[in-house]
Every structure is written in C-alpha cells, then in structure tokens.
Design an enzyme around this catalytic site. Structure first.
Site, PDB file in Angstrom:
ATOM      1  N   HIS A 181      16.325 -37.473  -5.277  1.00 41.71           N
ATOM      2  CA  HIS A 181      15.630 -37.457  -3.639  1.00 41.71           C
ATOM      3  C   HIS A 181      14.013 -37.388  -3.630  1.00 41.71           C
ATOM      4  O   HIS A 181      13.020 -37.511  -2.503  1.00 41.71           O
ATOM      5  CB  HIS A 181      15.936 -37.398  -2.282  1.00 41.71           C
ATOM      6  CG  HIS A 181      17.681 -37.698  -2.228  1.00 41.71           C
ATOM      7  ND1 HIS A 181      18.189 -39.091  -1.663  1.00 41.71           N
ATOM      8  CD2 HIS A 181      19.026 -36.566  -2.695  1.00 41.71           C
ATOM      9  CE1 HIS A 181      19.218 -39.349  -1.617  1.00 41.71           C
ATOM     10  NE2 HIS A 181      19.672 -37.817  -1.317  1.00 41.71           N
ATOM     11  N   GLU A 233      17.209 -18.615  -6.864  1.00 40.35           N
ATOM     12  CA  GLU A 233      16.892 -17.304  -7.250  1.00 40.35           C
ATOM     13  C   GLU A 233      16.466 -17.115  -8.176  1.00 40.35           C
ATOM     14  O   GLU A 233      15.429 -16.103  -9.264  1.00 40.35           O
ATOM     15  CB  GLU A 233      17.508 -16.331  -6.777  1.00 40.35           C
ATOM     16  CG  GLU A 233      18.094 -15.084  -7.450  1.00 40.35           C
ATOM     17  CD  GLU A 233      16.460 -14.364  -7.155  1.00 40.35           C
ATOM     18  OE1 GLU A 233      16.297 -14.768  -6.117  1.00 40.35           O
ATOM     19  OE2 GLU A 233      16.122 -12.958  -7.573  1.00 40.35           O
ATOM     20  N   GLU A 264       7.581 -15.416 -10.270  1.00 36.96           N
ATOM     21  CA  GLU A 264       6.912 -14.147 -10.236  1.00 36.96           C
ATOM     22  C   GLU A 264       6.322 -13.543 -10.923  1.00 36.96           C
ATOM     23  O   GLU A 264       5.649 -13.159 -11.227  1.00 36.96           O
ATOM     24  CB  GLU A 264       7.652 -14.118  -8.975  1.00 36.96           C
ATOM     25  CG  GLU A 264       9.692 -12.784 -10.112  1.00 36.96           C
ATOM     26  CD  GLU A 264      10.179 -12.305  -8.519  1.00 36.96           C
ATOM     27  OE1 GLU A 264       9.451 -11.890  -7.523  1.00 36.96           O
ATOM     28  OE2 GLU A 264      10.899 -12.216  -8.755  1.00 36.96           O
ATOM     29  N   ASN A 276      -1.590   2.170   5.903  1.00 38.83           N
ATOM     30  CA  ASN A 276      -1.223   1.407   5.622  1.00 38.83           C
ATOM     31  C   ASN A 276      -0.644   0.878   6.803  1.00 38.83           C
ATOM     32  O   ASN A 276      -0.252   1.227   8.205  1.00 38.83           O
ATOM     33  CB  ASN A 276       0.188   1.591   5.395  1.00 38.83           C
ATOM     34  CG  ASN A 276       0.459   1.952   3.716  1.00 38.83           C
ATOM     35  OD1 ASN A 276      -0.646   1.895   2.694  1.00 38.83           O
ATOM     36  ND2 ASN A 276       1.588   2.473   3.177  1.00 38.83           N
ATOM     37  N   GLY A 277      -0.441  -0.992   6.725  1.00 38.47           N
ATOM     38  CA  GLY A 277      -0.210  -1.553   8.439  1.00 38.47           C
ATOM     39  C   GLY A 277      -0.971  -2.471   9.132  1.00 38.47           C
ATOM     40  O   GLY A 277      -2.240  -2.803   7.619  1.00 38.47           O
ATOM     41  N   LYS A 297       6.120  -4.649  -3.781  1.00 34.70           N
ATOM     42  CA  LYS A 297       7.091  -3.916  -3.475  1.00 34.70           C
ATOM     43  C   LYS A 297       7.952  -4.339  -2.567  1.00 34.70           C
ATOM     44  O   LYS A 297       9.553  -4.584  -2.459  1.00 34.70           O
ATOM     45  CB  LYS A 297       7.526  -3.144  -4.357  1.00 34.70           C
ATOM     46  CG  LYS A 297       9.035  -2.298  -4.953  1.00 34.70           C
ATOM     47  CD  LYS A 297       9.754  -3.025  -5.447  1.00 34.70           C
ATOM     48  CE  LYS A 297      11.556  -3.036  -5.342  1.00 34.70           C
ATOM     49  NZ  LYS A 297      12.276  -4.475  -5.780  1.00 34.70           N
ATOM     50  N   TRP A 316      -3.265  -2.797  -1.427  1.00 30.63           N
ATOM     51  CA  TRP A 316      -3.245  -3.705  -1.413  1.00 30.63           C
ATOM     52  C   TRP A 316      -3.509  -4.623  -0.670  1.00 30.63           C
ATOM     53  O   TRP A 316      -3.844  -5.071   0.528  1.00 30.63           O
ATOM     54  CB  TRP A 316      -1.491  -4.240  -0.908  1.00 30.63           C
ATOM     55  CG  TRP A 316      -0.928  -5.764  -1.868  1.00 30.63           C
ATOM     56  CD1 TRP A 316      -0.801  -6.157  -3.212  1.00 30.63           C
ATOM     57  CD2 TRP A 316      -0.535  -6.942  -1.427  1.00 30.63           C
ATOM     58  NE1 TRP A 316      -0.402  -7.634  -3.327  1.00 30.63           N
ATOM     59  CE2 TRP A 316      -0.146  -8.470  -2.280  1.00 30.63           C
ATOM     60  CE3 TRP A 316      -0.999  -6.917   0.572  1.00 30.63           C
ATOM     61  CZ2 TRP A 316       0.190  -9.126  -1.287  1.00 30.63           C
ATOM     62  CZ3 TRP A 316      -0.968  -8.608   0.663  1.00 30.63           C
ATOM     63  CH2 TRP A 316       0.290  -9.305  -0.445  1.00 30.63           C
ATOM     64  N   ARG A 359       4.685  -0.578  -6.222  1.00 30.05           N
ATOM     65  CA  ARG A 359       4.995  -1.112  -5.571  1.00 30.05           C
ATOM     66  C   ARG A 359       3.993  -1.741  -4.860  1.00 30.05           C
ATOM     67  O   ARG A 359       4.537  -2.850  -4.586  1.00 30.05           O
ATOM     68  CB  ARG A 359       4.747  -0.433  -4.139  1.00 30.05           C
ATOM     69  CG  ARG A 359       5.569   0.943  -2.943  1.00 30.05           C
ATOM     70  CD  ARG A 359       5.104   1.437  -2.911  1.00 30.05           C
ATOM     71  NE  ARG A 359       4.633   1.451  -1.066  1.00 30.05           N
ATOM     72  CZ  ARG A 359       5.720   1.703  -0.369  1.00 30.05           C
ATOM     73  NH1 ARG A 359       6.561   2.199  -0.315  1.00 30.05           N
ATOM     74  NH2 ARG A 359       5.882   1.112   0.614  1.00 30.05           N
ATOM     75  N   LYS A 391      12.691 -16.178 -10.247  1.00 25.41           N
ATOM     76  CA  LYS A 391      12.720 -14.720 -11.055  1.00 25.41           C
ATOM     77  C   LYS A 391      11.579 -14.968 -12.018  1.00 25.41           C
ATOM     78  O   LYS A 391      11.014 -14.603 -12.001  1.00 25.41           O
ATOM     79  CB  LYS A 391      13.312 -14.166 -11.399  1.00 25.41           C
ATOM     80  CG  LYS A 391      14.797 -14.085 -10.540  1.00 25.41           C
ATOM     81  CD  LYS A 391      14.534 -11.874 -10.597  1.00 25.41           C
ATOM     82  CE  LYS A 391      13.249 -11.968  -9.814  1.00 25.41           C
ATOM     83  NZ  LYS A 391      14.145 -11.679  -7.815  1.00 25.41           N
ATOM     84  N   CYS A 444       1.004  -1.505   0.621  1.00 27.01           N
ATOM     85  CA  CYS A 444       0.161  -0.237   0.126  1.00 27.01           C
ATOM     86  C   CYS A 444       1.016   1.326   0.369  1.00 27.01           C
ATOM     87  O   CYS A 444       2.270   1.613   0.739  1.00 27.01           O
ATOM     88  CB  CYS A 444      -0.782  -0.138   1.271  1.00 27.01           C
ATOM     89  SG  CYS A 444      -2.120  -1.382   1.661  1.00 27.01           S
TER      90      CYS A 444
HETATM   91  C1  F6R Z   1      11.646 -10.671  -5.114  1.00 27.58           C
HETATM   92  C2  F6R Z   1      11.691  -9.848  -4.498  1.00 27.58           C
HETATM   93  C3  F6R Z   1      11.167 -10.546  -3.461  1.00 27.58           C
HETATM   94  C4  F6R Z   1      11.792  -9.088  -2.962  1.00 27.58           C
HETATM   95  C5  F6R Z   1      11.309 -10.047  -0.592  1.00 27.58           C
HETATM   96  C6  F6R Z   1      12.362  -8.592   0.422  1.00 27.58           C
HETATM   97  O1  F6R Z   1      11.934 -10.420  -6.922  1.00 27.58           O
HETATM   98  O2  F6R Z   1      11.247  -8.988  -5.109  1.00 27.58           O
HETATM   99  O3  F6R Z   1      10.911 -11.574  -3.115  1.00 27.58           O
HETATM  100  O4  F6R Z   1      12.917  -9.818  -2.550  1.00 27.58           O
HETATM  101  O5  F6R Z   1      10.288  -9.363  -0.860  1.00 27.58           O
HETATM  102  O6  F6R Z   1      12.076  -8.068   0.280  1.00 27.58           O
HETATM  103  P1  F6R Z   1      13.261  -6.474   1.026  1.00 27.58           P
HETATM  104  O7  F6R Z   1      14.566  -6.921   0.385  1.00 27.58           O
HETATM  105  O8  F6R Z   1      12.901  -5.371  -0.027  1.00 27.58           O
HETATM  106  O9  F6R Z   1      13.413  -6.480   2.397  1.00 27.58           O
END
Ligand code: F6R
Length: 608
Positions: A504, A481, A488, A100-101, A603, A74, A27, A485, A2
């Site tokens: 396994h 990772e 997501e 927010n929260g 984000k 959100w 975000r 990528k 949010c």
């Molecule tokens: C994936 C991604 C998320 C963040 C996670 C932690 O591409 O962006 O998995 O890495 O939400 O976010 P930060 O690094 O801001 O604590």
C-alpha cells in the site's frame, strides 16, 4: 535527560559533583556545569559537550568549597551553549540553581523580572528561578525558594545554593524527580539514585510539592504549605557495580547479554505451575477490581510503546480483554470512554517519562484503574499507579532500551496469564505458557552464541542508508522495534511496517539500495510473509530474514538469514528482537557511532 547532583559536607564538593555527573551521563545531555560556594562567593564552571570537557576546564580551578550543585543539560529552551548550561545565577551572583523540567510561564516571569531591571544571561526557562530567589531572598534560602515555587507553572526538580547560606543545599520537586542521599555528616541531592550509590545507599525520595533543606548538621523536609514532614529512609541496593561495563565495550552490548537474567528475574517466583497461572503480588490489592475489567488501555512511549503493541497480541491470545494501545503523548487527545470497567496500564523503564505520567493523570481523572509495569523501583510512575509489577531487570544505562523490552514482554505475558485464567483460559493452555516462559532464558542464550554471524551480516549491511523492517501479527511490533533500534543508534533511516501494508505504499521504495529485514516465524502468517519477501525479491531488494531454526524454505528465498529458536507465537517476539538488537549494535559500531549516548537522545525523557 538532564541530571542534578548536589553536595554539602566536610569533603571538597567539586570532585564529588564531577563524579556524580559522570554517573548521570548515561541519561543523555549536551552541556554540563557546576557551582561551588566558598566564603561568601560562588564559583561556576560550565562547558558544552561532555563532563570530561567540564573536568578539563576545571583543572586550573581547584575550588576547595564544601557545598555545591551540578547539572547535565539536555537542551530544550536555547541551544547547547556555555551560557545556557546550568547552574544559573541571579544578578548578584549569590544565588545559583540547577533545574530539571520546564517552567511553562517563564516568558511572563521573565518580562516581569526584566521590568524590575534583572539582567539575564541565558535563553533558558530555568534562569527565572535564580532571579525570583534573588527577589524573595531576605535571610534564608528556604523561604525564598518556597516563595519562588509558588510562582512557577510547569515541572521542576530544583537544587539551589546561596553564597551567604553556609553549606546549605535546598531542593524542591514537582513532577521531576529529586532525592536526598544521607551520609555521615554529609548530604547529597540527586535526580537519580545511581549518582549517589558509591557514597550512600540511604535515600529519601521527595514527592511532588515537597522540599528539603540539607546542611552538614542535618536535614529537614517540608511540604509547600511550610509544614514539616517525616519521611522514611529507603535503603537502595548496592547496585553500583552494575554501572560498570564488566568488560563489554558498551552498556548496550552488556545489557543485550543480560537478557537471559533479566527475563528470569521477570518470572522468578511468579509462576504457579501446579495451577497453570502466574502470581503477581503487586496486583493483589486490586485483583477483585481487575477481574471485572473489560477494557485495557496500554500507554507508553518509544520502545515501551512497541512492547505495549506486542502486549495487545499477548492479552488477546490469553484473555478476553478488549485491548487498546496508545502512544502516551497522544493519549490526552483521544476521546476514550473510561470508567470502572477500564484499566490503564503504563509501561515504563525509567518510571519518569513525562508523557506517560501525563497520560496516567488523564486516565485517573476519568476514573480508570491505573496499573504500571516499571523497572525503576520507587520512581514517579510506581508512586502514582494503583498497583503494578516491577521488572527487576537491574538498571539500564544504554540509551537504547534492550533488556527492558524483553522483560516487559515477559511481565505482560504473566499479567495476561493471570487475567486469562480467571476467564476462559484452560489449565493446559496456562501450563503451556509457563513452560514456554521458563525456556526463554536458555533460548536467548543460544541466540547470543550466534554473535559472530550477526556481526558479519551487520558489516555487510552497514553500507546501506535506508532499511525497511517488516513482520505480521506478533512480529509487526518487532519490526517497529527493530527499526527503532537501528535508527536511534546508527542514525540510519529505518521504517518498521506491518508486512501486509508494504504493497500500500512502502514497496515503491524498494530497489537494490533499500534492503528489507523480514521477521518470519512459523505461525499462521508464514505463507503470507513468504509472498511479501517474493514481492521484494522481484524488485531487486536485498532481504535479511530472522527466521526459525528449522525453517527450510526461507534460505532459498532470502539473501541472508539469522536463525532463532521457536517458542509459542505470543512469545516469539522475545526471541526475534535479540538478533535485531545485535544487528543494530554492530552496524552502529561499524559506523563509529556513540552507541550508549546517541546524539539528541536522553535515557529518561522528563519533558512532554
Ligand atoms: C528507545 C528508548 C525510548 C524509551 C522511551 C520510553 O530505545 O529507550 O524510546 O523506550 O523514551 O521510556 P520509558 O520506558 O523509560 O518510559
């Protein structure tokens, strides 16, 4: 997640609020809304979907008022709908709030307010705030909000307006960021400085349990004991131009291409070649304590967690520390012994991730030294750690983290080098690390020139619905990772696994419709990786390898190969992830996905 924006001044509020909301879009959100005060009335517009949908809805309503608040939501409590979108109002429609929260005790509060005949129009936790303000309002919003927050449990960044409080915006923070922007005869509120940079670079960040009253004639800040506070104005760099895609189709692609610069920013001025060591000014205040630390616990989420997993191998290569890596949201459930010998290192791009903040609080309680590697300057995590290092990678707008991952790996290397040189690491070994770090920007640039080849491969693989990513040692987190990528942004099912684990369980999935991406570096794991690839080929699985430029054996074994330059094994993940970012990007593009704002994701994840 949010986003909040608020305005009071001489200009019409609505265009500024809409513009601010657009700057917060990155975000992640599913509905948006704004409220503008005018005369003794509040006007509200809310819409499900994008800010552009809200804008369309608002075209017929000019709303000339000079004070307002706006929000991108959100969904947490209640589905994305117009009724659940913020701002929320009280029964009299005089009070309007954005939040927010999470208000954890909202059900109790709602029950109490319903008993007092309040009428609710949403399923959200946030709406109770507006009704509580209504209860407590006598003549001024500030006092009513102060009384309201005494009743709230949970986290909040709140901005509130009242139709009878001429051009006043009142904001308050506990656990969810909110800042003040100072203009000429006008003031702004926002959850994120990026929303304000076109209007002002003068920012004041509120700490937890602080509130501020903004009015075109001035502002004041108080704590929740009603005591006035003086706070410094920070000048945020004019980074608004970075919010521009600069000709790239998406922020994600731009940020992938920014990696050579972000990596250089991570080590610039931090290498002492003559001594084979790094210099991290942010750690100096705790250096004596750090030298005696025996155990390091890295806590983080998502991509930052995978950087932490890589960090374990990096610290184990260069230092004598015992390293554990924990998903931040699980940290509190572990019975980890922590004392003065333990340092907890939080990794976070945003510096606002609620799970990571909660883990830090838990570690603080247990007496550990708290360190951070954070990208956003002045963010919540930067404020609550004992010491830390900034990435200086510039803002990351794409929801899928890219340049911060590689930057985090470089910063972790510098930290491990610094600690390692106080332990057994020799000058020669330290110098070798420095030379390898310095080469990384050029090597990443070289990978980026292979874009057309990677795009072609992505096109061929875009038809599959499942993927396995495998790697060993340093490349096991790269596999995780790479899979993250892909899933997501393209919504394709992908699993990252340590290659040795394949037999396994996951090998049962392999057939001609289930391809594998194998990350194969020329290190001590090479032969074992080749055996794993052969096991997949024996089961008709298609294999795409990310392999060294001079690996002559891999092409004969795999269906497709993407080549990367070689570096030290501990730094190889910095290079290996780059083609996998591009691979995921192009698959998502071929599938027509909303790459910078993937569905359901945010984000900055500010709820636990
Ligand atoms: C994936 C991604 C998320 C963040 C996670 C932690 O591409 O962006 O998995 O890495 O939400 O976010 P930060 O690094 O801001 O604590």
């Amino acid at each position: 997640m949010c986003g909040i924006i608020g305005y009071c001044g001489a200009r019409a509020a609505k265009p500024i609020l809409l513009d601010g909301l657009k700057r917060l879009e990155y975000r992640g959100y599913d509905s948006a809304g704004l409220a503008v005060a005018e005369g003794n009335q509040l006007n509200l517009i809310r819409a499900v979907g994008k800010v552009s949908d809200l804008e369309k809805k608002g075209i017929a309503r000019p709303l000339p008022g000079h004070c307002g608040i706006a929000h991108t939501r959100w969904a947490t409590h209640g589905r994305p709908s117009e009724e659940n979108a913020h701002p929320h109002c009280d029964c009299t429609r005089k009070v309007s709030i954005v939040h927010n929260g999470i208000i954890e005790n909202y059900l109790d509060l709602k029950e109490e307010l319903l008993a007092r005949k309040h009428v609710f129009s949403s399923e959200t936790d946030s709406e109770v705030i507006a009704h509580l303000i209504e209860e407590y309002f006598e003549a001024d919003l500030e006092t009513a909000l102060l009384k309201t927050v005494q009743r709230l449990e949970g986290t909040f960044g709140i901005a509130a307006i009242h139709a009878d409080c001429d051009r006043q915006v009142v904001i308050v923070r506990r656990g969810s960021p909110i800042i003040i922007g100072i203009g000429e005869g006008e003031y702004f509120a926002a959850s994120d400085a990026n929303a304000l940079l076109p209007y002002t670079q003068k920012i004041i960040s509120l700490n937890d349990d602080e509130m501020a009253v903004l009015h075109p004639s001035g502002y004041h800040i108080k704590n929740l004991n009603n005591e006035f506070l003086q706070k410094e104005i920070e000048i945020r760099e004019g980074r608004d131009e970075q919010a521009d895609k600069k000709g790239f189709e998406h922020f994600m692609l731009k940020e992938i291409f920014e990696q050579p610069q972000a990596i250089e920013n991570a080590f610039r001025g931090r290498l002492i070649e003559s001594e084979g060591v790094s210099k991290l000014g942010g750690l100096e205040p705790v250096m004596e304590r750090l030298k005696n630390v025996k155990k390091l616990v890295i806590v983080s989420c998502g991509t930052s967690y995978y950087a932490g997993l890589c960090g374990r191998y990096i610290f184990e290569s260069l230092s004598e520390l015992h390293v554990e890596v924990e998903v931040a949201s699980e940290f509190r459930y572990r019975k980890l012994k922590m004392d003065g010998d333990t340092a907890v290192l939080a990794l976070s791009q945003s510096g606002e991730t609620a799970d990571t903040i909660a883990a830090i609080r838990e570690a603080k309680r247990k007496g550990a030294l708290i360190l951070g590697v954070v990208n956003v300057v002045g963010s919540g995590i930067a404020q609550i750690t004992d010491a830390g290092v900034y990435n200086h990678a510039g803002p990351e707008f794409g929801v899928a983290s890219t340049k911060i991952y590689t930057s985090q790996l470089v910063v972790l290397t510098l930290m491990a080098l610094l600690i390692g040189r106080y332990q057994g690491l020799s000058f020669t070994e330290g110098s070798a690390v420095i030379q390898a770090v310095k080469k990384l920007p050029r090597q990443v640039k070289r990978i980026l020139t292979d874009i057309e080849h990677i795009k072609k491969i992505a096109q061929e693989y875009a038809r599959y619905e499942d993927f396995l990513f495998i790697g060993r040692q340093h490349n096991f987190p790269t596999a995780m990772e790479g899979a993250l990528k892909l899933k997501e942004i393209s919504y394709i099912h992908a699993e990252g696994y340590p290659a040795g684990e394949m037999k396994h369980g996951p090998i049962s999935l392999i057939d001609e419709n289930f391809p594998t991406v194998a990350i194969v570096s020329q290190d001590s794991t090479f032969d074992k990786m080749l055996s794993n690839i052969q096991e997949i080929k024996a089961r008709n699985g298609r294999v795409l390898a990310v392999a060294s430029e001079d690996d002559e054996r891999i092409a004969g074994l795999c269906d497709d190969v993407i080549r990367v330059p070689e570096t030290l094994p501990l730094l190889q993940p910095v290079l290996n992830i780059v083609p996998l970012q591009l691979f995921a990007y192009f698959i998502a593009r071929f599938k027509g996905c909303d790459i910078d704002k993937p569905r359901n994701l945010a984000k900055s994840v500010t709820v636990e």
